[in-house]
Design a protein around this motif. Structure first.
Motif, PDB file in Angstrom:
ATOM      1  N   SER A 149       0.835  -1.201   0.000  1.00  0.00           N
ATOM      2  CA  SER A 149       0.000   0.000   0.000  1.00  0.00           C
ATOM      3  C   SER A 149       0.869   1.250   0.000  1.00  0.00           C
ATOM      4  O   SER A 149       1.711   1.427   0.885  1.00  0.00           O
ATOM      5  N   LEU A 154       3.066   8.655  -3.607  1.00  0.00           N
ATOM      6  CA  LEU A 154       3.916   8.767  -4.789  1.00  0.00           C
ATOM      7  C   LEU A 154       3.865  10.132  -5.459  1.00  0.00           C
ATOM      8  O   LEU A 154       4.764  10.472  -6.238  1.00  0.00           O
ATOM      9  N   VAL A 167       8.516   1.351  -7.284  1.00  0.00           N
ATOM     10  CA  VAL A 167       7.359   0.463  -7.135  1.00  0.00           C
ATOM     11  C   VAL A 167       7.662  -0.896  -7.751  1.00  0.00           C
ATOM     12  O   VAL A 167       7.348  -1.948  -7.178  1.00  0.00           O
ATOM     13  N   LEU A 182      -2.766   1.885  -4.658  1.00  0.00           N
ATOM     14  CA  LEU A 182      -2.259   3.247  -4.841  1.00  0.00           C
ATOM     15  C   LEU A 182      -3.395   4.256  -4.886  1.00  0.00           C
ATOM     16  O   LEU A 182      -4.453   3.991  -5.458  1.00  0.00           O
ATOM     17  N   HIS A 184      -3.397   8.708  -5.664  1.00  0.00           N
ATOM     18  CA  HIS A 184      -2.433   9.688  -6.189  1.00  0.00           C
ATOM     19  C   HIS A 184      -3.180  10.935  -6.634  1.00  0.00           C
ATOM     20  O   HIS A 184      -4.235  10.852  -7.265  1.00  0.00           O
TER      21      HIS A 184
END
Length: 262
Positions: A149, A154, A167, A182, A184
């Motif tokens: 996780s 990122l 990653v 993810l 983002h």
């Protein structure tokens, strides 16, 4: 002794402020308020992101995952990932990882799990995947599926730091049947506001790498996306949680997804 730099804002402490927490400093609140002048929905975004973490963790636990590696943990805000996972599966094993000393200072709150399960904390940076893997191997069985996780992390790792490669390196150590989770931030929906926010944070020493849907999707190359695939976070399995007030006031500028390693 944990040394905390209170001279400049830190994303984890700003996130805590957006969520209504108290583990932040005036410099974090000041920058948080500046962000509100750019886009007043930022606190809603933080809560939507947190809710995505809850739902994705619940989905994974309900689908048999019993090991979780959470990188970029942030300041503890209940319910934490291990609490969500262990409500479904009391024997779940969770390793938290963060590079912020303030998270280490509050790590005790992350370690109160079930007697049947395991919760541990590593002080390490996502830019050093070798150290994370070495530490996590002592607690997790990498021969069995692990949910990796990286929630709302990122977009603080620019391409120059090799975000996609980092990653890929972490995933390469995980067995078949493991998952990548993810979320983002993106500039796809609010380009002007996002550009202004990026500049404000840059001036304060915080790098923000907003990625497009295509760039975000690249993190899942070679993985099998869980339905509904890449989505704005609050539309990823909304049935698994409660809606966040304000989440439907326009598009929340971010993406979330879960992918399975074949």
């Amino acid at each position: 002794m944990v040394e905390i730099d209170t001279g400049k804002p830190h994303p984890a402490r700003m996130y805590d402020w957006y969520l209504g927490g108290k583990d932040n400093y005036p410099v974090d609140e000041a920058m948080g308020r500046q962000m509100l002048t750019v886009d007043p929905r930022v606190p809603v975004m933080a809560r939507v992101n947190r809710a995505f973490m809850h739902r994705s963790t619940r989905w994974l636990a309900e689908h048999g995952v019993r090991q979780f590696l959470d990188i970029g943990t942030g300041i503890p805000t209940e319910p934490n990932l291990h609490q969500v996972a262990q409500r479904v599966a009391p024997d779940a094993r969770v390793v938290y990882c963060d590079n912020d000393p303030i998270v280490l200072a509050h790590a005790g709150a992350l370690l109160r799990g079930t007697d049947e399960g395991v919760t541990e904390y590593l002080q390490a940076d996502v830019r050093d995947p070798g150290a994370i893997i070495e530490g996590a191997r002592k607690i997790l069985d990498f021969g069995r599926p692990v949910a990796l996780s990286l929630v709302a992390l990122l977009h603080f790792v620019p391409d120059e730091d090799g975000a996609h490669e980092l990653v890929g390196r972490l995933l390469s150590e995980l067995s078949s049947g493991s998952y990548l989770v993810l979320s983002h931030a993106t500039a796809d929906f609010t380009p002007e506001e996002s550009a202004a926010a990026t500049e404000k944070l840059k001036a304060a020493g915080v790098t923000l790498a907003l990625r497009s849907r295509e760039e975000f999707s690249r993190f899942f190359d070679g993985l099998e996306l869980v339905e509904p695939g890449v989505e704005v976070p609050h539309r990823w399995h909304p049935e698994l949680g409660e809606p966040v007030p304000g989440q439907d006031d326009g598009v929340i500028p971010g993406y979330g997804a879960v992918g399975r390693k074949p």
